[in-house]
Design an enzyme around this catalytic site. Structure first.
Site, PDB file in Angstrom:
ATOM      1  N   ASP A  80      22.672 -46.741  18.142  1.00  0.00           N
ATOM      2  CA  ASP A  80      22.477 -46.721  16.690  1.00  0.00           C
ATOM      3  C   ASP A  80      22.483 -45.313  16.112  1.00  0.00           C
ATOM      4  O   ASP A  80      22.577 -45.136  14.900  1.00  0.00           O
ATOM      5  CB  ASP A  80      21.132 -47.380  16.325  1.00  0.00           C
ATOM      6  CG  ASP A  80      21.051 -48.817  16.778  1.00  0.00           C
ATOM      7  OD1 ASP A  80      22.034 -49.539  16.577  1.00  0.00           O
ATOM      8  OD2 ASP A  80      20.011 -49.209  17.326  1.00  0.00           O
TER       9      ASP A  80
ATOM     10  N   LYS B 183      17.868 -73.942  39.252  1.00  0.00           N
ATOM     11  CA  LYS B 183      18.258 -73.656  37.862  1.00  0.00           C
ATOM     12  C   LYS B 183      19.506 -72.796  37.902  1.00  0.00           C
ATOM     13  O   LYS B 183      19.741 -72.040  38.853  1.00  0.00           O
ATOM     14  CB  LYS B 183      17.143 -72.940  37.095  1.00  0.00           C
ATOM     15  CG  LYS B 183      16.871 -71.505  37.496  1.00  0.00           C
ATOM     16  CD  LYS B 183      15.850 -70.860  36.557  1.00  0.00           C
ATOM     17  CE  LYS B 183      15.684 -69.366  36.797  1.00  0.00           C
ATOM     18  NZ  LYS B 183      14.998 -69.036  38.036  1.00  0.00           N
TER      19      LYS B 183
ATOM     20  N   ASP C 133      17.092 -48.874  16.911  1.00  0.00           N
ATOM     21  CA  ASP C 133      16.191 -48.281  17.893  1.00  0.00           C
ATOM     22  C   ASP C 133      16.917 -47.746  19.107  1.00  0.00           C
ATOM     23  O   ASP C 133      16.356 -46.998  19.891  1.00  0.00           O
ATOM     24  CB  ASP C 133      15.137 -49.292  18.347  1.00  0.00           C
ATOM     25  CG  ASP C 133      15.754 -50.554  18.933  1.00  0.00           C
ATOM     26  OD1 ASP C 133      16.992 -50.623  19.034  1.00  0.00           O
ATOM     27  OD2 ASP C 133      14.997 -51.476  19.284  1.00  0.00           O
TER      28      ASP C 133
ATOM     29  N   ASP D  76      20.400 -53.231  13.151  1.00  0.00           N
ATOM     30  CA  ASP D  76      20.623 -53.703  14.513  1.00  0.00           C
ATOM     31  C   ASP D  76      19.865 -55.018  14.682  1.00  0.00           C
ATOM     32  O   ASP D  76      18.944 -55.308  13.921  1.00  0.00           O
ATOM     33  CB  ASP D  76      20.109 -52.642  15.496  1.00  0.00           C
ATOM     34  CG  ASP D  76      20.440 -52.975  16.937  1.00  0.00           C
ATOM     35  OD1 ASP D  76      21.499 -53.571  17.166  1.00  0.00           O
ATOM     36  OD2 ASP D  76      19.638 -52.629  17.817  1.00  0.00           O
TER      37      ASP D  76
END
Length: 902
Positions: A629, A455, A625, A337
């Site tokens: 997965d 921003k 993790d 991953d």
């Protein structure tokens, strides 16, 4: 509408549903469920709990240690020994039967202790789902056990919470979620409240973390029906294949069993043919079968793997299954991953584009010399809503939106976040909105008037800008410059970087809009690689191990990280949609065709990739993790979970847990695994060698008119006393210098090959047998024995001859263990390196043989008697002869005679 196991639609099934219809369908109310209704639903849907790890009974764990093939072989051998003792009492078979039971029990205990330690560790991990949640019941806010949450409940969610159920946000303010543990995407996601119709950005999934904001969540699914629960169930249903070591040991046990039974049957028939009675033949056939079984091999293998596990624990790697240690050594592909494994899972300012010049954010001097730096840092600090905490004068710690945290950390490193903000007073904030794609804040500068900072998305900020900050001042922004800036933003995005544009203006009032801005620059961010990963990647490549990145993140980001770490130069990016359309054959072709990375993929697709690689003959290790997965971790030959950030689902599905989340530890573990395989092969060769001088005495006794050269008790003393410590020593030999420069071993390479048997049986074992028989007959001859003469088992001469035979075998094994310390290279250089286990083993061997020869109380038990110095002179030649023969064999192997290789 898609349904779950309990009949409740999944969250996606509510898409397009109006608010009133949603509440009606769930039987929910704006004031929350009543306590009585919640109780009924709890009985219907069950507790809001996911079983990540089913606790195992210690008793069942212990009993399971006796069901493997090798313990069953030893138990069968023990039964045969007790049968032989019943047929011929007083021959020592009862002792060997009891010793075999002891060996099986000891091995089971050692393995059980290791597994029980891991079991307790796994149970300590089970804290991912929150214990308590705030729920609206009967119109009141209550604090309840999270297990009591049911569909239709309304939860109060705030910053820092882990969401405990799937649902729809029916009220939200400035909500930002981290779903990386579920999806693999490092960027946080914005969620908003349900207005009229349920849309994707109103949905929540169990396991996500609230980074910012607060909300009310209408629960739609709980427990095993949640997204987290479904993946957990999927990972637990995936069948795990046998490890390479399990397959090898299974094959080895079958081979030894066939050899033992075959040789026993042959000599039973020979005895019958020459006229021996049925019972006599049966007893000696059992003796031959038991002598062929390497009793000491089982505890030696277990101890070698357990000690490797202990060494790995010192490097913060918890081994859940000890056979996994060796599997790592045979790994050919690591599927990893990205988020949290290769990267830090923390955004970092990678590059700046100021005054039409691209700057590396980590290069300090160019930044300080650039006149656009000051307004850049001011915008990053002022247009920011992170929470800053300073502990005892140390650098500030920031909490909030990961993007704003990255900007604040950058400012703090170069200009001082708090120092900049202290010069301004905030007046009004226009928070970020996913529709307008920008944020603006108006401040009052100390004695300098108003200052608006903004921003946002580059295309939005550029469209709102009329000037550009260049050469230290504001000037008009021309069309060509707009195109250059947008082109640079696109280049950053194509590299997988997250891009924000920065701008300011000096407004007339605090109510001013973000229009007529002065463009300052672009800031490009990325979840950066962990610093130890590049060296680990290089080590994997030198070891011939391929690395494939599988991520839920976008393709540009995955490709950028893979290139930056040296995993690939120009990888083909296969995204989830393309992968879904691929056939198995097409996937195999893509994996075989060169560099490839996978992006935007679902958990079941990771599983497809692992299975395709295994179908290609690869030994696959999977690191991860997240919940996404887990299925691939379980299906892989070796699953490696991250201990700090990893979910309970991932930890449960894995074989090894890295407590420090350090990718570099994997390389150390692979080195350890390769060394374990080499060492197990060494001590198997060592143990098998003594089988020949143990078997031939029985054969000679049946076929020839001679006394029995070696008793069953003496065989037992070699297998379970003198051979054990040296064998353990071979299991603890350090890795050879070139072990991580070799390619992974071939999948069809056998742990015990025909050449291994040739080395053990036909070369070293035969040499030991010849030496032992030579000494045996020499002692008999010097004592006046003649061929065919009967010799009582309690005669002094018989004790001397049998003791001399045993001593020669033991000293021959001393030369054998020293020669076994290397496979191809000369063992002479290794003799200068102290191996404490081997040293202790040699000492035990010498003390043991001297004790049973010269202590009268032990003579009767082991059938020995004191020996003269002339006999010892012959015995002491054995280790030198055996070592010399082994060195000669390896010299021939190095010269190209491959059939002699062990």
């Amino acid at each position: 509408m898609k349904k779950t196991d309990e009949g409740m639609p999944d969250s996606a099934g509510f898409l397009g549903m109006r608010r009133e219809a949603l509440f009606q369908h769930l039987g929910a109310a704006e004031g929350g469920l009543s306590g009585e209704e919640a109780y009924r639903r709890l009985a219907r849907f069950g507790p809001n709990a996911i079983v990540f790890h089913r606790a195992r009974s210690p008793l069942f764990m212990l009993l399971a240690e006796f069901t493997a093939l090798f313990p069953l072989l030893l138990l069968a051998a023990s039964g045969l020994a007790f049968l032989a003792n019943a047929l011929a009492p007083g021959e020592g078979y009862a002792l060997i039967g009891a010793a075999l039971l002891f060996v099986v029990g000891l091995n089971a205990l050692v393995s059980f202790v290791q597994n029980y330690r891991v079991e307790k560790l796994m149970l300590s991990f089970l804290d991912y789902i929150p214990k308590e949640v705030a729920v609206l019941r009967d119109g009141e806010k209550l604090l309840l056990d999270a297990r009591e949450v049911v569909p239709g409940d309304i939860l109060f969610i705030q910053e820092g919470d882990k969401i405990s159920a799937d649902g729809v946000f029916v009220g939200a303010a400035g909500l930002l979620l981290d779903e990386s543990i579920l999806t693999g995407e490092s960027e946080p996601v914005v969620r908003r409240s349900l207005a009229q119709v349920v849309e994707v950005d109103c949905l929540a999934r169990s396991g996500a973390t609230v980074l910012k904001g607060s909300a009310h969540l209408l629960v739609t699914r709980t427990g095993r029906s949640t997204h987290l629960g479904v993946i957990s169930e999927l990972s637990q249903k995936v069948e795990r294949a046998l490890t390479p070591m399990q397959k090898e040991l299974k094959g080895f046990v079958r081979l030894i069993t066939a050899l033992a039974l075959g040789i026993g049957l042959v000599f039973f028939l020979i005895g019958w043919a020459i006229g021996n009675s049925f019972w006599t033949n049966l007893i000696f056939a059992i003796g031959i079968i038991v002598a062929n079984v390497p009793e000491g091999l089982l505890p030696t293998v277990t101890l070698a793997l357990t000690q490797a596990s202990v060494r790995m624990s010192r490097h913060n790697a918890v081994v859940k299954h000890i056979l996994s240690v060796e599997t790592l050594g045979s790994t050919t592909v690591i599927c990893t991953d990205k988020t949290g494994t290769l990267t830090r899972n923390q955004l970092h300012v990678e590059a700046l584009y100021l005054d039409f010049a691209e700057l590396d954010a980590d290069q300090r001097l160019p930044l300080e010399d650039n006149p656009a730096v000051r307004p850049c840092l001011e915008i990053m600090a002022l247009c920011n809503e992170v929470i800053a905490a300073n502990h005892h004068g140390s650098r500030s710690q920031f909490h909030g939106d990961p993007t704003e945290v990255a900007l604040a950390m950058f400012v703090d490193r170069y200009g001082g976040y708090e120092a900049i903000r202290a010069r301004f007073q905030p007046l009004k904030t226009h928070p970020f909105d996913s529709d307008v794609k920008y944020m603006a804040v108006v401040h009052r500068a100390r004695d300098e008037g108003l200052y608006l900072t903004a921003k946002g998305a580059p295309e939005v900020i550029i469209a709102r800008s009329t000037q550009v900050h260049s050469a230290g001042r504001a000037r008009p922004l021309v069309a060509e410059e707009r195109e250059r800036i947008l082109a640079q933003a696109e280049r950053y995005s194509a590299q997988g970087l997250r891009v924000l544009a920065l701008a300011y203006r000096v407004p007339d009032s605090a109510e001013a809009e973000a229009e007529g801005l002065v463009f300052v620059g672009l800031v490009a961010m990325v979840d950066p690689p962990r610093p130890e990963v590049p060296a680990a990647v290089a080590a994997c490549h030198s070891a011939g191990i391929r690395i494939i990145v599988m991520s839920g993140d976008k393709g540009e980001t995955v490709s950028y990280i893979a290139r930056k770490l040296g995993i690939a130069r120009a990888p083909r990016v296969i995204e989830g949609e393309e992968l879904r359309a691929m056939s198995h054959a097409a996937l195999v072709e893509a994996l075989s065709g060169g560099e490839v990375v996978f992006a935007r993929i679902a958990p079941e697709q990771k599983l497809d990739i692992v299975m395709a690689l295994q179908a290609m003959g690869e030994v696959v290790a999977v690191t991860g993790d997240g919940v996404n997965d887990a299925p691939a971790l379980r299906r892989a030959d070796i699953g490696i979970a991250m201990g700090r950030r990893g979910t309970d689902v991932a930890k449960e599905a894995s074989d090894i847990i890295l407590l420090d989340d350090n990718f570099r530890t994997i390389v150390k573990a692979i080195e350890e695994g390769r060394a374990v395989y080499d060492n197990i092969r060494k001590f198997i060769t060592y143990v098998l060698s003594s089988n020949v001088p143990e078997i031939l005495p029985f054969i000679a006794y049946v076929l020839l008119p001679i006394p029995l050269p070696m008793t069953v008790v003496q065989i037992l003393s070699v297998d379970l006393i003198t051979d054990i410590l040296p064998a353990i020593g071979l299991g603890n030999e350090p890795p050879e210098a070139d072990i991580m420069r070799r390619p992974p071993r071939r999948r069809d390479e056998r742990l015990v090959s025909g050449r291994t048997l040739l080395r053990g049986y036909a070369i070293i074992g035969l040499v030991e047998a010849i030496l032992a028989f030579t000494v045996f007959f020499t002692v008999l001859d010097q004592g006046g024995w003649h061929w065919g003469d009967p010799l009582s088992s309690d005669a002094l001469l018989y004790g001397q001859a049998a003791g001399a035979f045993l001593a020669t075998v033991i000293f021959g094994q001393i030369g054998n263990v020293l020669g076994c310390r290397t496979s191809r290279l000369s063992a002479w250089p290794r003799l200068r390196r102290v191996n404490r286990w081997i040293g202790a083993g040699l000492l035990v061997e010498i003390v043991f043989i001297l004790s049973i020869v010269y202590i009268p109380a032990l003579n009767g038990i082991f059938t020995t008697a004191p020996l003269g110095w002339t006999v010892w002179a012959m015995i002491l030649c054995a280790p030198f002869i055996v070592f010399g023969v082994e060195e000669a064999r390896k010299a021939l192997v190095r010269r190209g005679i491959g059939w002699l290789a062990a």
